[in-house]
Scaffold this motif. Structure first.
Motif, PDB file in Angstrom:
ATOM      1  N   GLN A   1       0.820  -1.204   0.000  1.00 32.81           N
ATOM      2  CA  GLN A   1       0.000   0.000   0.000  1.00 32.81           C
ATOM      3  C   GLN A   1       0.857   1.259   0.000  1.00 32.81           C
ATOM      4  O   GLN A   1       0.562   2.240  -0.695  1.00 32.81           O
ATOM      5  N   ALA A   2       1.961   1.223   0.780  1.00 30.07           N
ATOM      6  CA  ALA A   2       2.864   2.382   0.820  1.00 30.07           C
ATOM      7  C   ALA A   2       3.495   2.627  -0.544  1.00 30.07           C
ATOM      8  O   ALA A   2       3.618   3.776  -0.998  1.00 30.07           O
ATOM      9  N   VAL A   3       3.891   1.557  -1.206  1.00 28.71           N
ATOM     10  CA  VAL A   3       4.507   1.691  -2.533  1.00 28.71           C
ATOM     11  C   VAL A   3       3.491   2.222  -3.537  1.00 28.71           C
ATOM     12  O   VAL A   3       3.803   3.071  -4.379  1.00 28.71           O
ATOM     13  N   LYS A   4       2.251   1.738  -3.428  1.00 27.18           N
ATOM     14  CA  LYS A   4       1.191   2.209  -4.326  1.00 27.18           C
ATOM     15  C   LYS A   4       0.929   3.700  -4.103  1.00 27.18           C
ATOM     16  O   LYS A   4       0.778   4.469  -5.068  1.00 27.18           O
ATOM     17  N   GLU A   5       0.865   4.113  -2.844  1.00 25.00           N
ATOM     18  CA  GLU A   5       0.641   5.537  -2.539  1.00 25.00           C
ATOM     19  C   GLU A   5       1.775   6.390  -3.107  1.00 25.00           C
ATOM     20  O   GLU A   5       1.550   7.481  -3.639  1.00 25.00           O
ATOM     21  N   ALA A   6       3.014   5.914  -2.962  1.00 24.56           N
ATOM     22  CA  ALA A   6       4.169   6.671  -3.465  1.00 24.56           C
ATOM     23  C   ALA A   6       4.111   6.796  -4.985  1.00 24.56           C
ATOM     24  O   ALA A   6       4.387   7.858  -5.545  1.00 24.56           O
ATOM     25  N   SER A   7       3.742   5.706  -5.663  1.00 25.21           N
ATOM     26  CA  SER A   7       3.724   5.733  -7.124  1.00 25.21           C
ATOM     27  C   SER A   7       2.619   6.634  -7.666  1.00 25.21           C
ATOM     28  O   SER A   7       2.722   7.132  -8.790  1.00 25.21           O
ATOM     29  N   ARG A   8       1.544   6.864  -6.862  1.00 28.79           N
ATOM     30  CA  ARG A   8       0.427   7.707  -7.290  1.00 28.79           C
ATOM     31  C   ARG A   8       0.542   9.139  -6.794  1.00 28.79           C
ATOM     32  O   ARG A   8      -0.333   9.967  -7.059  1.00 28.79           O
ATOM     33  N   SER A   9       1.623   9.446  -6.087  1.00 32.94           N
ATOM     34  CA  SER A   9       1.790  10.787  -5.527  1.00 32.94           C
ATOM     35  C   SER A   9       1.960  11.821  -6.625  1.00 32.94           C
ATOM     36  O   SER A   9       2.446  11.522  -7.727  1.00 32.94           O
ATOM     37  N   ARG A  10       1.543  13.054  -6.314  1.00 30.58           N
ATOM     38  CA  ARG A  10       1.744  14.156  -7.259  1.00 30.58           C
ATOM     39  C   ARG A  10       3.167  14.703  -7.164  1.00 30.58           C
ATOM     40  O   ARG A  10       3.558  15.532  -7.993  1.00 30.58           O
ATOM     41  N   ARG A  11       3.899  14.258  -6.171  1.00 32.70           N
ATOM     42  CA  ARG A  11       5.267  14.750  -5.990  1.00 32.70           C
ATOM     43  C   ARG A  11       6.252  13.761  -6.603  1.00 32.70           C
ATOM     44  O   ARG A  11       6.224  12.571  -6.327  1.00 32.70           O
ATOM     45  N   GLN A  12       7.137  14.317  -7.436  1.00 34.23           N
ATOM     46  CA  GLN A  12       8.026  13.475  -8.219  1.00 34.23           C
ATOM     47  C   GLN A  12       8.975  12.642  -7.368  1.00 34.23           C
ATOM     48  O   GLN A  12       9.339  11.523  -7.750  1.00 34.23           O
ATOM     49  N   ILE A  13       9.380  13.139  -6.215  1.00 37.70           N
ATOM     50  CA  ILE A  13      10.343  12.378  -5.406  1.00 37.70           C
ATOM     51  C   ILE A  13       9.757  11.043  -4.964  1.00 37.70           C
ATOM     52  O   ILE A  13      10.469  10.037  -4.898  1.00 37.70           O
ATOM     53  N   TYR A  14       8.465  11.008  -4.677  1.00 41.00           N
ATOM     54  CA  TYR A  14       7.850   9.755  -4.247  1.00 41.00           C
ATOM     55  C   TYR A  14       7.671   8.790  -5.424  1.00 41.00           C
ATOM     56  O   TYR A  14       7.814   7.571  -5.259  1.00 41.00           O
ATOM     57  N   VAL A  15       7.381   9.342  -6.591  1.00 45.66           N
ATOM     58  CA  VAL A  15       7.277   8.497  -7.788  1.00 45.66           C
ATOM     59  C   VAL A  15       8.629   7.866  -8.107  1.00 45.66           C
ATOM     60  O   VAL A  15       8.733   6.667  -8.379  1.00 45.66           O
ATOM     61  N   LEU A  16       9.691   8.671  -8.033  1.00 42.16           N
ATOM     62  CA  LEU A  16      11.039   8.162  -8.297  1.00 42.16           C
ATOM     63  C   LEU A  16      11.454   7.127  -7.255  1.00 42.16           C
ATOM     64  O   LEU A  16      12.096   6.124  -7.579  1.00 42.16           O
ATOM     65  N   ALA A  17      11.079   7.374  -5.993  1.00 41.82           N
ATOM     66  CA  ALA A  17      11.416   6.416  -4.928  1.00 41.82           C
ATOM     67  C   ALA A  17      10.704   5.089  -5.150  1.00 41.82           C
ATOM     68  O   ALA A  17      11.293   4.020  -4.956  1.00 41.82           O
ATOM     69  N   SER A  18       9.447   5.144  -5.563  1.00 39.01           N
ATOM     70  CA  SER A  18       8.709   3.899  -5.806  1.00 39.01           C
ATOM     71  C   SER A  18       9.298   3.133  -6.993  1.00 39.01           C
ATOM     72  O   SER A  18       9.378   1.906  -6.968  1.00 39.01           O
ATOM     73  N   ARG A  19       9.756   3.864  -8.027  1.00 35.74           N
ATOM     74  CA  ARG A  19      10.385   3.194  -9.177  1.00 35.74           C
ATOM     75  C   ARG A  19      11.678   2.501  -8.755  1.00 35.74           C
ATOM     76  O   ARG A  19      11.950   1.367  -9.176  1.00 35.74           O
ATOM     77  N   ALA A  20      12.480   3.182  -7.953  1.00 39.13           N
ATOM     78  CA  ALA A  20      13.739   2.579  -7.491  1.00 39.13           C
ATOM     79  C   ALA A  20      13.452   1.351  -6.636  1.00 39.13           C
ATOM     80  O   ALA A  20      14.130   0.320  -6.764  1.00 39.13           O
ATOM     81  N   TYR A  21      12.441   1.445  -5.783  1.00 35.71           N
ATOM     82  CA  TYR A  21      12.107   0.314  -4.915  1.00 35.71           C
ATOM     83  C   TYR A  21      11.603  -0.875  -5.735  1.00 35.71           C
ATOM     84  O   TYR A  21      12.012  -2.019  -5.509  1.00 35.71           O
TER      85      TYR A  21
END
Length: 425
Positions: A182-202
């Motif tokens: 769920q945390a990874v899903k939330e990060a990937s759907r965030s409007r903030r690019q840092i969370y999207v990039l973090a989810s991609r790396a993870y």
């Protein structure tokens, strides 16, 4: 096979050694890498720590540190005659009855916290990449080319870990626990690019750890380095073929060493050690023949030494004695039939053998030795092979596992010798 296809095939075959090659190097590309995801996963994680997915996150976060976002959470508060936040009438009544204090209040106070799903993903990726980068650096000799990749990423991670928001998040989140789906899903759907990039790396790390061939190939094409010269890669390919053949013959798993600056074996299996570009302690400089003595005398007038022997590959047994010498010859010309390379290799094998055996026993060592040429058209080994004649192999023989009979003979000879020693003892 063309030169380009041969280079690609060499790189694919060699990936397990390339992951352990920590000298001066250059980029190498792979298409269908041959690796053991389970046994090599730690090295693949280290490569992930300097990969594009982590570098992109570090670069973006270095320039957009204020994108790290806290979330509103509520926490229960108990006060005397004071309400902070949303009043909880039921909890207040119960608390007054329990405590006997008529002015006791219970409320839910709104607070900002960095303990959120996306922040868990972000801080876990940053912390894990930083630790893996430090481990990677510890393995490397001073002149390793990989240091440039590590120095591009690790200092940025060091700086980011000191950002107040990241530091506060790291303190409030249990980083020993991986982020949940769920945390990874939330990060990937965030409007903030840092969370999207973090989810991609993870997710890239998850795919690598799961052994996804496409993800690993993409990672290696981004990060993998190898020897500067093709002839070095071919020598390592032959070394890996020797290790694999001995492993099959002895029915034991092999262990590969790191190829740094020392003289450690590049592979160990069933008591055997395979050394690359090292004469090893078993070598003794043989007495110079007349032509060698004359050459040494002439060179001395120029202020030069004759040089030291350095076999391409040497196989040592459990007693530290050389049981096989391998001379490797690489040439790129498609018109070359390998005859000159074969002549030179045989001459060198005889010289090296004199450094490991007294002259009456030289044939015994040559009987288990190998000449490896990249392509083989000239000369052939009679069948059955006469005693004392080195085996000839080429790159196609390595891929087709044609070293197995050689390894079986070597292992059987070693077992027979040990049995004879036990009887004599």
């Amino acid at each position: 096979m063309t030169q380009d296809r041969r280079e690609a095939a060499l790189n694919d075959y060699l990936v397990r050694f390339l992951l352990r090659y920590f000298r001066r190097a250059q980029d190498v590309g792979v298409a269908q890498p041959d690796f053991d995801a389970e046994r090599d996963v730690d090295l693949l994680r280290m490569h992930w720590a300097v990969s594009e997915s982590v570098r992109g996150l570090v670069d973006h976060l270095s320039q957009h540190r204020h994108e790290i976002q806290a979330v509103l959470r509520s926490r229960p508060r108990q006060d005397d005659a004071r309400v902070r936040g949303r009043f909880d009438a039921r909890a207040t009544l119960i608390r007054r009855l329990v405590t006997g204090l008529p002015t006791m209040t219970v409320s839910h106070e709104a607070v900002r916290t960095l303990e959120s799903g996306p922040n868990h993903v972000l801080t876990w990726v940053l912390e894990t990449a930083w630790r893996l980068g430090l481990r990677f650096e510890d393995l490397l000799p001073e002149d390793a080319t990989y240091r440039a990749a590590i120095e591009r990423t690790t200092p940025g991670l060091e700086t980011i870990r000191r950002f107040d928001a990241v530091h506060q998040a790291a303190k409030s989140i249990d980083l020993t626990r991986r982020p949940g789906p769920q945390a990874v899903k939330e990060a990937s759907r965030s409007r903030r690019q840092i969370y999207v990039l973090a989810s991609r790396a993870y997710r890239a790390l998850q795919s690598i750890e799961a052994g996804d061939a496409d993800a690993i190939a993409a990672l290696l094409n981004d990060t993998l380095l190898g020897p500067l010269h093709l002839w070095q890669r071919f020598e390592l390919a032959v070394g890996l073929g020797v290790v694999k053949a001995l492993s099959e013959a002895a029915s034991e798993q092999f262990a590969l060493g790191f190829l740094g600056g020392g003289a450690e074996p590049i592979g160990r299996v069933a008591g055997y050690q395979v050394h690359w570009q090292s004469p090893t302690r078993a070598y003794r400089q043989p007495l110079a023949e007349p032509s060698e003595a004359l050459t040494a005398s002439l060179l001395k007038h120029y202020g030069l030494s004759l040089g030291t022997d350095r076999p391409d590959l040497v196989v040592l047994d459990g007693e530290g004695a050389a049981v096989a010498v391998v001379e490797v010859k690489y040439f790129s010309s498609e018109e070359n039939d390998g005859a000159d390379a074969l002549r030179g290799a045989v001459g060198q094998l005889v010289r090296y053998a004199r450094g490991y055996r007294a002259m009456p026993q030289v044939e015994d060592l040559l009987d288990h030795s190998i000449v490896a040429v990249v392509r083989h058209e000239a000369g052939s080994v009679p069948d059955p092979k006469p005693y004392g004649l080195p085996l000839i192999v080429d790159f196609e023989d390595l891929i087709q596992l044609r070293l197995q009979p050689w390894a079986q003979r070597l292992v059987a000879a070693g077992e027979a010798q040990r049995s004879a020693w036990r009887v004599a003892g």
